[in-house]
Design a protein around this motif. Structure first.
Motif, PDB file in Angstrom:
ATOM      1  N   PRO A  83       0.820  -1.211   0.000  1.00 54.41           N
ATOM      2  CA  PRO A  83       0.000   0.000   0.000  1.00 54.41           C
ATOM      3  C   PRO A  83       0.857   1.267   0.000  1.00 54.41           C
ATOM      4  CG  PRO A  83      -0.944  -1.603   1.475  1.00 54.41           C
ATOM      5  CD  PRO A  83       0.363  -2.173   1.024  1.00 54.41           C
ATOM      6  N   THR A  84       0.487   2.216  -0.826  1.00 53.72           N
ATOM      7  CA  THR A  84       1.297   3.411  -1.006  1.00 53.72           C
ATOM      8  C   THR A  84       0.690   4.600  -0.270  1.00 53.72           C
ATOM      9  OG1 THR A  84       0.106   3.866  -3.066  1.00 53.72           O
ATOM     10  CG2 THR A  84       2.181   2.666  -3.253  1.00 53.72           C
ATOM     11  N   TYR A  85       1.555   5.393   0.318  1.00 55.74           N
ATOM     12  CA  TYR A  85       1.143   6.591   1.025  1.00 55.74           C
ATOM     13  C   TYR A  85       1.905   7.784   0.468  1.00 55.74           C
ATOM     14  CZ  TYR A  85      -0.717   3.193   4.338  1.00 55.74           C
ATOM     15  OH  TYR A  85      -1.402   2.140   4.906  1.00 55.74           O
ATOM     16  N   THR A  86       1.183   8.861   0.212  1.00 58.15           N
ATOM     17  CA  THR A  86       1.797  10.040  -0.386  1.00 58.15           C
ATOM     18  C   THR A  86       2.952  10.560   0.445  1.00 58.15           C
ATOM     19  OG1 THR A  86      -0.290  10.658  -1.452  1.00 58.15           O
ATOM     20  CG2 THR A  86       1.338  12.404  -1.153  1.00 58.15           C
ATOM     21  N   VAL A  87       2.834  10.518   1.764  1.00 61.29           N
ATOM     22  CA  VAL A  87       3.897  11.065   2.612  1.00 61.29           C
ATOM     23  C   VAL A  87       5.209  10.320   2.389  1.00 61.29           C
ATOM     24  CG1 VAL A  87       3.346   9.622   4.644  1.00 61.29           C
ATOM     25  CG2 VAL A  87       4.422  11.878   4.942  1.00 61.29           C
ATOM     26  N   GLU A  88       5.149   9.013   2.166  1.00 65.05           N
ATOM     27  CA  GLU A  88       6.369   8.245   1.896  1.00 65.05           C
ATOM     28  C   GLU A  88       6.997   8.664   0.573  1.00 65.05           C
ATOM     29  OE1 GLU A  88       6.050   3.848   3.488  1.00 65.05           O
ATOM     30  OE2 GLU A  88       4.246   4.367   2.382  1.00 65.05           O
ATOM     31  N   THR A  89       6.149   8.822  -0.427  1.00 65.37           N
ATOM     32  CA  THR A  89       6.641   9.215  -1.740  1.00 65.37           C
ATOM     33  C   THR A  89       7.281  10.596  -1.686  1.00 65.37           C
ATOM     34  OG1 THR A  89       4.952   7.878  -2.833  1.00 65.37           O
ATOM     35  CG2 THR A  89       5.957   9.631  -4.132  1.00 65.37           C
ATOM     36  N   LEU A  90       6.654  11.521  -0.978  1.00 58.93           N
ATOM     37  CA  LEU A  90       7.217  12.870  -0.886  1.00 58.93           C
ATOM     38  C   LEU A  90       8.533  12.876  -0.111  1.00 58.93           C
ATOM     39  CD1 LEU A  90       4.040  15.090  -0.333  1.00 58.93           C
ATOM     40  CD2 LEU A  90       5.386  14.775  -2.417  1.00 58.93           C
ATOM     41  N   ARG A  91       8.647  12.043   0.900  1.00 64.85           N
ATOM     42  CA  ARG A  91       9.930  11.948   1.612  1.00 64.85           C
ATOM     43  C   ARG A  91      11.032  11.453   0.672  1.00 64.85           C
ATOM     44  NH1 ARG A  91       6.959   9.661   6.555  1.00 64.85           N
ATOM     45  NH2 ARG A  91       6.961  11.403   8.047  1.00 64.85           N
ATOM     46  N   ALA A  92      10.702  10.455  -0.143  1.00 69.95           N
ATOM     47  CA  ALA A  92      11.681   9.918  -1.078  1.00 69.95           C
ATOM     48  C   ALA A  92      12.077  10.964  -2.117  1.00 69.95           C
ATOM     49  CB  ALA A  92      11.129   8.672  -1.761  1.00 69.95           C
ATOM     50  N   LEU A  93      11.099  11.716  -2.612  1.00 77.02           N
ATOM     51  CA  LEU A  93      11.386  12.737  -3.614  1.00 77.02           C
ATOM     52  C   LEU A  93      12.188  13.886  -3.016  1.00 77.02           C
ATOM     53  CD1 LEU A  93       7.964  12.768  -5.457  1.00 77.02           C
ATOM     54  CD2 LEU A  93      10.155  12.070  -6.421  1.00 77.02           C
ATOM     55  N   ARG A  94      11.876  14.265  -1.790  1.00 80.40           N
ATOM     56  CA  ARG A  94      12.641  15.331  -1.147  1.00 80.40           C
ATOM     57  C   ARG A  94      14.089  14.899  -0.963  1.00 80.40           C
ATOM     58  NH1 ARG A  94      12.632  20.176  -1.612  1.00 80.40           N
ATOM     59  NH2 ARG A  94      10.418  20.377  -1.110  1.00 80.40           N
ATOM     60  N   ALA A  95      14.303  13.652  -0.580  1.00 82.62           N
ATOM     61  CA  ALA A  95      15.669  13.145  -0.435  1.00 82.62           C
ATOM     62  C   ALA A  95      16.388  13.143  -1.776  1.00 82.62           C
ATOM     63  CB  ALA A  95      15.644  11.741   0.163  1.00 82.62           C
ATOM     64  N   GLU A  96      15.654  12.817  -2.844  1.00 80.70           N
ATOM     65  CA  GLU A  96      16.254  12.782  -4.182  1.00 80.70           C
ATOM     66  C   GLU A  96      16.567  14.171  -4.704  1.00 80.70           C
ATOM     67  OE1 GLU A  96      14.740  12.089  -8.758  1.00 80.70           O
ATOM     68  OE2 GLU A  96      13.661  11.057  -7.145  1.00 80.70           O
ATOM     69  N   LEU A  97      15.633  15.111  -4.551  1.00 81.02           N
ATOM     70  CA  LEU A  97      15.746  16.423  -5.187  1.00 81.02           C
ATOM     71  C   LEU A  97      16.475  17.458  -4.336  1.00 81.02           C
ATOM     72  CD1 LEU A  97      12.134  16.565  -6.679  1.00 81.02           C
ATOM     73  CD2 LEU A  97      14.252  16.120  -7.928  1.00 81.02           C
ATOM     74  N   GLY A  98      16.618  17.189  -3.037  1.00 80.28           N
ATOM     75  CA  GLY A  98      17.321  18.119  -2.170  1.00 80.28           C
ATOM     76  C   GLY A  98      16.402  19.133  -1.514  1.00 80.28           C
ATOM     77  N   PRO A  99      16.915  19.898  -0.555  1.00 82.27           N
ATOM     78  CA  PRO A  99      16.071  20.785   0.250  1.00 82.27           C
ATOM     79  C   PRO A  99      15.584  22.036  -0.473  1.00 82.27           C
ATOM     80  CG  PRO A  99      18.377  21.046   0.867  1.00 82.27           C
ATOM     81  CD  PRO A  99      18.319  19.891  -0.098  1.00 82.27           C
ATOM     82  N   ALA A 100      16.244  22.427  -1.562  1.00 78.97           N
ATOM     83  CA  ALA A 100      15.924  23.709  -2.190  1.00 78.97           C
ATOM     84  C   ALA A 100      14.890  23.608  -3.302  1.00 78.97           C
ATOM     85  CB  ALA A 100      17.195  24.348  -2.741  1.00 78.97           C
ATOM     86  N   ALA A 101      14.693  22.433  -3.856  1.00 76.84           N
ATOM     87  CA  ALA A 101      13.763  22.282  -4.982  1.00 76.84           C
ATOM     88  C   ALA A 101      12.334  22.572  -4.547  1.00 76.84           C
ATOM     89  CB  ALA A 101      13.854  20.873  -5.555  1.00 76.84           C
ATOM     90  N   SER A 102      11.581  23.187  -5.441  1.00 73.96           N
ATOM     91  CA  SER A 102      10.158  23.384  -5.204  1.00 73.96           C
ATOM     92  C   SER A 102       9.412  22.141  -5.693  1.00 73.96           C
ATOM     93  CB  SER A 102       9.644  24.615  -5.953  1.00 73.96           C
ATOM     94  OG  SER A 102       8.233  24.709  -5.846  1.00 73.96           O
TER      95      SER A 102
END
Length: 217
Positions: A83-102
């Protein structure tokens, strides 16, 4: 200049004009460097998917191939195999894209109305911005929202330009999307052999017909 990624998640079973219209609307408003499409693997708030993962991805590639900005199909939720949760996906994307990306997570007003049922929903604002589009039958006015959601949005509302340059925590409301299409309605039309050409792109409808999808419930 801030790197901006717009995210559009969903079951896409099948992808339809409403999904594309939402992406085009915020594409025009935000001018993102990339649109990332996130097909769900096993969405926890919905019953089983009818089309296979491969078919849903193929339809997405057909539906979004002509947009005037870069489009990437991100398979991480499918590959999670649970089961997928948006919060998990956003954490993964934030880790990938870095703190400054919008990062701007796109949704319809119907999803905003039940945002407080999502896992760790308040944490979403610490990971991304939200872009919310109106839908017929759903009011984006503060008094129409669940109180907890309305309180969380208070002070976060921003212009598209402000959202585009903020890493997270802002919300852009767009009242100009008047598309009312559901995948359930499309699947029913296809099952009955009715004309669905007004609901999905021609190349997607061709794919559905060639692969004999959605013939049974």
């Amino acid at each position: 200049m801030t790197f901006c990624v717009a995210l559009l998640g969903g079951s896409f079973d099948p992808v339809h004009h409403g999904h594309v219209a939402l992406a085009e609307l915020f594409g025009a408003l935000l001018r993102p460097d990339q649109l990332r499409i996130l097909p769900a693997g096993r969405p926890w708030q919905k019953s089983g998917l009818q089309a296979s993962d491969a078919d849903r991805v193929a339809m997405l590639e057909l539906a979004f191939r002509d947009l005037p900005f870069a489009v990437t199909i991100d398979l991480q939720e499918i590959e999670r195999e649970r089961p997928t949760y948006t919060v998990e996906t956003l954490r993964a994307l934030r880790a990938e894209l870095g703190p400054a990306a919008s990062i701007v997570f796109l949704m319809g007003a119907d999803q905003l109305m039940k945002l407080d049922t999502w896992r760790e929903w308040r944490t979403l604002f610490a990971l991304a911005n939200l872009g919310v589009a109106a839908r017929p039958g759903y009011d984006l006015a503060r008094e129409a929202l669940p109180e907890a959601v309305a309180q969380e949005l208070s002070g976060r509302l921003a212009t598209p330009d402000e959202v585009r340059t903020a890493p997270y925590g802002k919300v852009c409301l767009a009242h100009t999307l008047a598309v009312d299409i559901s995948a359930t309605r499309i699947r029913e039309a296809l099952r009955l052999g009715a004309d669905a050409s007004a609901l999905v792109k021609a190349q997607v409808l061709d794919y559905i017909q060639q692969h004999n999808l959605y013939k049974t419930t």
